[in-house]
Design a protein around this motif. Structure first.
Motif, PDB file in Angstrom:
ATOM      1  N   UNK A  67       0.831  -1.196   0.000  1.00 36.16           N
ATOM      2  CA  UNK A  67       0.000   0.000   0.000  1.00 36.16           C
ATOM      3  C   UNK A  67       0.868   1.249   0.000  1.00 36.16           C
ATOM      4  N   UNK A  68       0.335   2.359  -0.489  1.00 36.28           N
ATOM      5  CA  UNK A  68       1.084   3.619  -0.385  1.00 36.28           C
ATOM      6  C   UNK A  68       1.250   4.015   1.077  1.00 36.28           C
ATOM      7  N   UNK A  69       2.245   4.814   1.340  1.00 35.89           N
ATOM      8  CA  UNK A  69       2.614   5.153   2.718  1.00 35.89           C
ATOM      9  C   UNK A  69       1.488   5.819   3.492  1.00 35.89           C
ATOM     10  N   UNK A  70       0.633   6.561   2.785  1.00 37.16           N
ATOM     11  CA  UNK A  70      -0.423   7.290   3.499  1.00 37.16           C
ATOM     12  C   UNK A  70      -1.597   6.398   3.905  1.00 37.16           C
ATOM     13  N   UNK A  71      -1.632   5.157   3.429  1.00 33.83           N
ATOM     14  CA  UNK A  71      -2.675   4.197   3.815  1.00 33.83           C
ATOM     15  C   UNK A  71      -2.048   3.195   4.774  1.00 33.83           C
ATOM     16  N   UNK A  72      -2.765   2.880   5.864  1.00 32.06           N
ATOM     17  CA  UNK A  72      -2.234   1.960   6.860  1.00 32.06           C
ATOM     18  C   UNK A  72      -3.203   0.806   7.073  1.00 32.06           C
ATOM     19  N   UNK A  73      -2.658  -0.298   7.563  1.00 35.15           N
ATOM     20  CA  UNK A  73      -3.460  -1.439   8.013  1.00 35.15           C
ATOM     21  C   UNK A  73      -3.388  -1.409   9.539  1.00 35.15           C
TER      22      UNK A  73
END
Length: 200
Positions: A67-73
């Motif tokens: 995922x791109x850095x601005x999206x988190x799990x």
């Protein structure tokens, strides 16, 4: 003049707030996890087993690699809440923009990209039935289920209107060992743990 709908709405809202207060008071004093579903309070009494927690960890790490850095799990608190529907849930993994985690209070379910659940051995219907009903009601666009009991899972998408309310229109099943796509991201399901048969 119609009074009943307003009174009914006020009654439902009061009941939800009462359940919410109870859940918050019990969270630190009793084992297990408390949530509020469309049907009422859900209490999963069993503490998560190692296979459950290892699955959460591996799914989270695999997603965050692609995922791109601005999206988190994200795993853990706070809860995801839709007070208008009377639902309070805490998915095992929440795919969300980091910016949408800012501020106080619970998460707005409509900011989630996806909710991911690892099926509990003690209460599988909560993940396979109740949350399949609740998550589209809350507006969560993608719901992914991993089931260590059977080494299978499903990704549910495309909320649409039905006579029973919003429901997911599409379901894509998978078996462990296959790649699975959640939103825009594909991860491996290799080496995800399985629950041991009960009694062993």
């Amino acid at each position: 003049m119609t009074i009943a709908p307003d009174n009914a709405q006020q009654g439902a809202s009061h009941l939800y707030r009462t359940m919410r207060d109870f859940v918050q008071s019990m969270d630190d004093s009793l084992p297990g996890k408390f949530e509020i579903s469309k049907e009422g309070i859900v209490h999963d009494m069993m503490s998560p087993v190692k296979q459950h927690e290892l699955t959460v960890l591996r799914v989270r790490k695999r997603l965050e690699k692609v995922m791109p850095e601005e999206i988190v799990a994200h795993t853990g608190e706070p809860d995801v809440e839709d007070e208008s529907e009377g639902i309070l849930r805490r998915p095992d993994v929440m795919v969300i923009a980091e910016a949408d985690m800012e501020g106080d209070g619970t998460f707005d379910p409509r900011t989630l990209v996806a909710a991911i659940e690892i099926v509990s051995n003690s209460n599988p219907d909560n993940d396979w039935a109740d949350k399949v009903r609740d998550y589209p009601l809350m507006g969560i666009p993608i719901y992914a289920i991993f089931d260590p009991r059977t080494a299978t899972g499903a990704v549910l998408t495309d909320i649409h209107t039905t006579p029973d309310g919003p429901r997911y229109a599409n379901r894509k099943d998978f078996v462990y060992g296959e790649d699975v796509t959640i939103g825009d991201w594909t991860i491996s399901t290799d080496d995800l743990p399985h629950y041991q048969p009960i009694g062993r």
